[in-house]
Design an enzyme around this catalytic site. Structure first.
Site, PDB file in Angstrom:
ATOM      1  N   ASN A 195       0.845  -1.197   0.000  1.00  0.00           N
ATOM      2  CA  ASN A 195       0.000   0.000   0.000  1.00  0.00           C
ATOM      3  C   ASN A 195       0.882   1.250   0.000  1.00  0.00           C
ATOM      4  O   ASN A 195       2.030   1.218   0.439  1.00  0.00           O
ATOM      5  CB  ASN A 195      -0.902   0.002   1.243  1.00  0.00           C
ATOM      6  CG  ASN A 195      -1.893   1.150   1.230  1.00  0.00           C
ATOM      7  OD1 ASN A 195      -2.352   1.574   0.174  1.00  0.00           O
ATOM      8  ND2 ASN A 195      -2.234   1.652   2.407  1.00  0.00           N
ATOM      9  N   ASP A 231      -3.450  -3.798  10.916  1.00  0.00           N
ATOM     10  CA  ASP A 231      -3.255  -2.492  11.542  1.00  0.00           C
ATOM     11  C   ASP A 231      -3.126  -1.442  10.447  1.00  0.00           C
ATOM     12  O   ASP A 231      -2.123  -1.398   9.737  1.00  0.00           O
ATOM     13  CB  ASP A 231      -1.996  -2.486  12.419  1.00  0.00           C
ATOM     14  CG  ASP A 231      -2.121  -3.424  13.599  1.00  0.00           C
ATOM     15  OD1 ASP A 231      -3.230  -3.519  14.151  1.00  0.00           O
ATOM     16  OD2 ASP A 231      -1.118  -4.075  13.948  1.00  0.00           O
ATOM     17  N   LEU A 232      -4.130  -0.628  10.290  1.00  0.00           N
ATOM     18  CA  LEU A 232      -4.202   0.323   9.194  1.00  0.00           C
ATOM     19  C   LEU A 232      -2.960   1.205   9.110  1.00  0.00           C
ATOM     20  O   LEU A 232      -2.594   1.871  10.081  1.00  0.00           O
ATOM     21  CB  LEU A 232      -5.451   1.200   9.348  1.00  0.00           C
ATOM     22  CG  LEU A 232      -5.708   2.216   8.238  1.00  0.00           C
ATOM     23  CD1 LEU A 232      -5.951   1.498   6.922  1.00  0.00           C
ATOM     24  CD2 LEU A 232      -6.900   3.103   8.600  1.00  0.00           C
ATOM     25  N   ASP A 233      -2.306   1.191   7.933  1.00  0.00           N
ATOM     26  CA  ASP A 233      -1.137   2.034   7.647  1.00  0.00           C
ATOM     27  C   ASP A 233       0.022   1.801   8.617  1.00  0.00           C
ATOM     28  O   ASP A 233       0.852   2.696   8.821  1.00  0.00           O
ATOM     29  CB  ASP A 233      -1.525   3.523   7.665  1.00  0.00           C
ATOM     30  CG  ASP A 233      -2.459   3.875   6.520  1.00  0.00           C
ATOM     31  OD1 ASP A 233      -2.476   3.129   5.527  1.00  0.00           O
ATOM     32  OD2 ASP A 233      -3.171   4.890   6.612  1.00  0.00           O
ATOM     33  N   GLU A 234       0.076   0.626   9.236  1.00  0.00           N
ATOM     34  CA  GLU A 234       1.154   0.345  10.183  1.00  0.00           C
ATOM     35  C   GLU A 234       1.924  -0.918   9.824  1.00  0.00           C
ATOM     36  O   GLU A 234       2.634  -1.473  10.657  1.00  0.00           O
ATOM     37  CB  GLU A 234       0.587   0.242  11.600  1.00  0.00           C
ATOM     38  CG  GLU A 234       0.025   1.558  12.126  1.00  0.00           C
ATOM     39  CD  GLU A 234      -0.419   1.471  13.568  1.00  0.00           C
ATOM     40  OE1 GLU A 234      -0.081   0.471  14.234  1.00  0.00           O
ATOM     41  OE2 GLU A 234      -1.099   2.401  14.043  1.00  0.00           O
TER      42      GLU A 234
END
Length: 289
Positions: A195, A231-234
């Site tokens: 992403n 874990d969103l954007d992690e």
């Protein structure tokens, strides 16, 4: 001069211990490996040894796997052998912003990005013309919220996985796909989905991060490419880039420069992944540039 009909890559990781490099290079001599690149890293955080070797040989992937099998067992390695000439079958997911997808497809068509893109998936129809311009099939999978509060997200993700299987997809790239994937889907795509998102100091969330950054007068804008996790954007970070900005630029200038940074960052991350230069060290990545 490097000779051999095949250009292969071996990547490996195992507990650090004496003799690993000698053992693996000795095993590769069995297939007449002419080594062109060899990189190693001993992680002080995990005690894990990482190695990537690229070489020319008249042998095949299968015969090379057989040649190193005893060493892999001896050192309890997680080892892989790849054909460096093989292009990674990649599915691109987008929403309405096509600049990052365009950068990926342009680099692929120019021969600098070792991917094959058999299909593009989007929750909108806006970028269908761009997909057709690059002669790539475009599949529209809309995300619908119904009046009773339910949605079709589960069915949409089921359709996505059908496409992954149908086209033998090895990598999914979220090129400004503005939807959150379910935990179940991220588990299925573990280590196979990348992403891109903006990254600022401070962090600005929401639909208009560049405008927020402009309002706060930031001096650096940037982007982060990472593996997709629950874990969103992690997820584990593959690449990050920044660019200086100043007070004289408009919010739209921020958007344009930000999108350019995002495109370059994502392309670099995809290239390193497809060249098998990224190895996992827990939640961190080891990048053999």
């Amino acid at each position: 001069m490097v000779t051999g009909t095949n250009n292969l890559i071996v990547t490996l990781s195992c507990k650090n211990q004496p003799g690993i490099v000698h053992a693996i290079t000795g095993a590769l001599l069995k297939v007449g490996a002419d080594i062109s690149e060899s990189q190693q890293f001993d992680s002080p955080n995990s005690g894990t040894f990482f190695m990537r070797v690229q070489f020319a040989t008249d042998s095949t992937v299968e015969k090379t796997e057989e040649a190193i099998a005893d060493v892999v067992e001896q050192f309890d390695m997680d080892a892989r052998v790849y054909d460096a000439a093989a292009k990674t079958r990649t599915l691109i997911m987008v929403s309405k912003d096509g600049r990052t997808m365009n950068e990926l497809l342009f680099q692929q068509h120019s021969g600098t990005l070792p991917v094959e893109v058999p299909v593009i998936v989007s929750n909108h129809l806006d970028l269908q013309p761009m997909a057709y311009f690059y002669d790539v099939p475009f599949v529209h999978i809309p995300l619908i919220k119904y009046e009773d509060g339910t949605d079709n997200k589960a069915d949409a993700e089921k359709r996505l996985m059908e496409l992954v299987n149908e086209f033998d997809i090895e990598l999914v790239v979220l090129a400004r796909y503005m939807q959150i994937l379910s935990d179940d889907l991220t588990r299925k795509l573990d280590g196979k989905a990348i992403n891109i998102h903006h990254s600022f100091l401070p962090s600005f969330k929401g639909a208009r991060p560049y405008h927020q950054a402009h309002d706060r007068g930031v001096k650096l804008i940037g982007a982060t490419a990472h593996y997709v996790t629950a874990d969103l954007d992690e997820g584990p970070i593959i690449e990050q880039r920044v660019q200086r900005v100043n007070h004289a630029l408009t919010a739209q200038d921020f958007v344009q420069r930000g999108r350019a940074v995002e495109g370059a960052t994502l392309v670099q991350a995809v290239q390193w992944h497809t060249e098998h230069r990224v190895l996992m060290d827990g939640d961190r990545t080891v990048i053999f540039e």
